[in-house]
Design an enzyme around this catalytic site. Structure first.
Site, short mmCIF file in Angstrom:
data_model
loop_
_atom_site.label_atom_id
_atom_site.label_comp_id
_atom_site.label_asym_id
_atom_site.label_seq_id
_atom_site.Cartn_x
_atom_site.Cartn_y
_atom_site.Cartn_z
N CYS A 85 0.88 -1.18 0.00
CA CYS A 85 0.00 0.00 0.00
C CYS A 85 0.91 1.22 0.00
O CYS A 85 2.02 1.16 -0.54
CB CYS A 85 -0.98 -0.02 1.17
SG CYS A 85 -0.21 -0.15 2.80
N PHE A 86 0.49 2.33 0.58
CA PHE A 86 1.31 3.54 0.48
C PHE A 86 2.61 3.41 1.28
O PHE A 86 3.70 3.63 0.75
CB PHE A 86 0.51 4.75 0.97
CG PHE A 86 1.26 6.05 0.82
CD1 PHE A 86 1.51 6.57 -0.44
CD2 PHE A 86 1.73 6.74 1.92
CE1 PHE A 86 2.22 7.77 -0.60
CE2 PHE A 86 2.43 7.93 1.78
CZ PHE A 86 2.68 8.44 0.52
#
Length: 342
Positions: A85-86
């Site tokens: 994810c980020f």
């Protein structure tokens, strides 16, 4: 950084908007929250963290359940799965918990996309400098791009920067119905192309300005290209006009649209010259318009630009493309390879 080729599936758990801006090549977007849900959770997080996490988890579990039913069965069950994810935080953890429970061999990308992006930037400082570039130079419409394709077909190593940028490089170079990648994704795609190449062999490219449309070529690559060998490409004006008519068919139907894009250079070329373009466009005299554009604007502008970037360009060998058919270009490309790759 991971060897991404070792994974049978790479899951990008971020929102579709984040994925569209940039992602690991080959990654599949299976977001735990969509764009609207991501915005809703982010807004609530400012005033009520627990409430935001509660809504986020509900959205995430529902979306992961849907992906497990609709998307995951499309991929092999054996092999390794990578999730990111980020920053490699909560969104990755939700996916990993689900996959590990089922029995998948799953790993998290430490640091997430942010770490990947930092790695791409670091690689682009040095990766382009590992190659010796042969740079094709020539005015607009002379067949450089077609020759580049032919060189690839002939077995040469090629980096087509305009193809990666999805843009033809000039102020009218936008390709209809083909949006450009973001700067970040352009960098990702360029690094992916460079990783395929053999540093012991030359790499053929077109001479380019710093920017291709809205994206910028890394300084390390431009500097390395300027140190490379240049080859001039020539085609006669009639051939160049015909190539323009093929490449810019949409402007044959809408020459006013082309002139609208060129309007901001009116002061550069002069009002009288621009009015001549407008007359030719109104009369649909497209070959005459294209030739006038090249002679009175593009050719002088290209000449000034190429001399800034490659001051000794006139000393470079010249290739005359008298036959721009695919067969003719392929023969030229084979001759070039025989001459430049020993």
């Amino acid at each position: 950084m991971h060897d991404f080729s070792s994974y049978t599936l790479i899951i990008d758990a971020r929102s579709p908007r984040e994925y569209e801006e940039d992602h690991i090549p080959g990654a599949v977007n299976m977001p735990v929250v969509n764009n609207d849900e991501y915005a809703e959770v982010g807004t609530l997080h400012r005033s009520d963290k627990m409430g935001a996490y509660s809504i986020g988890v509900r959205y995430s579990l529902a979306n992961i359940a849907r992906h497990l039913t609709e998307d995951l069965p499309k991929y092999p069950k054996d092999g390794k799965v990578l999730v990111y994810c980020f920053r490699g935080g909560k969104r990755s953890k939700l996916w990993i918990d689900a996959l590990e429970t089922i029995g998948y061999d799953v790993q998290k990308l430490t640091g997430g996309w942010k770490a990947y992006r930092r790695w791409v930037n670091e690689q682009l400082e040095t990766a382009p400098t590992k190659f010796d570039y042969h740079v094709l130079s020539g005015p607009t419409g002379c067949g450089k791009t077609r020759l580049l394709y032919a060189l690839h077909e002939a077995g040469c190593q090629v980096v087509d920067l305009e193809a990666i940028a999805r843009h033809r490089g000039s102020i009218i170079g936008a390709i209809p119905d083909t949006p450009q990648p973001s700067q970040k994704y352009f960098d990702t795609l360029l690094l992916e192309e460079l990783a395929k190449l053999d540093p012991s062999r030359p790499v053929w490219v077109e001479a380019e300005s710093k920017k291709i449309g809205n994206v910028q070529i890394p300084a390390s690559m431009l500097d390395s290209m300027r140190k490379g060998k240049t080859v001039r490409v020539h085609a006669d004006m009639q051939q160049r006009v015909e190539l323009w008519r093929q490449d810019y068919k949409h402007f044959e139907e809408d020459p006013e649209g082309m002139l609208e894009r060129l309007r901001f250079i009116r002061s550069l070329v002069g009002g009288k010259e621009f009015e001549e373009w407008e007359k030719l466009a109104a009369d649909r005299q497209m070959p005459e318009l294209f030739e006038r554009l090249m002679r009175n604007h593009y050719d002088p502008a290209y000449r000034r630009s190429i001399l800034r970037e490659y001051p000794n360009i006139d000393e470079s060998p010249l290739i005359d493309l008298s036959d721009l058919s695919p067969a003719g270009l392929l023969q030229v490309a084979k001759n070039i390879r025989a001459q430049y790759e020993h």
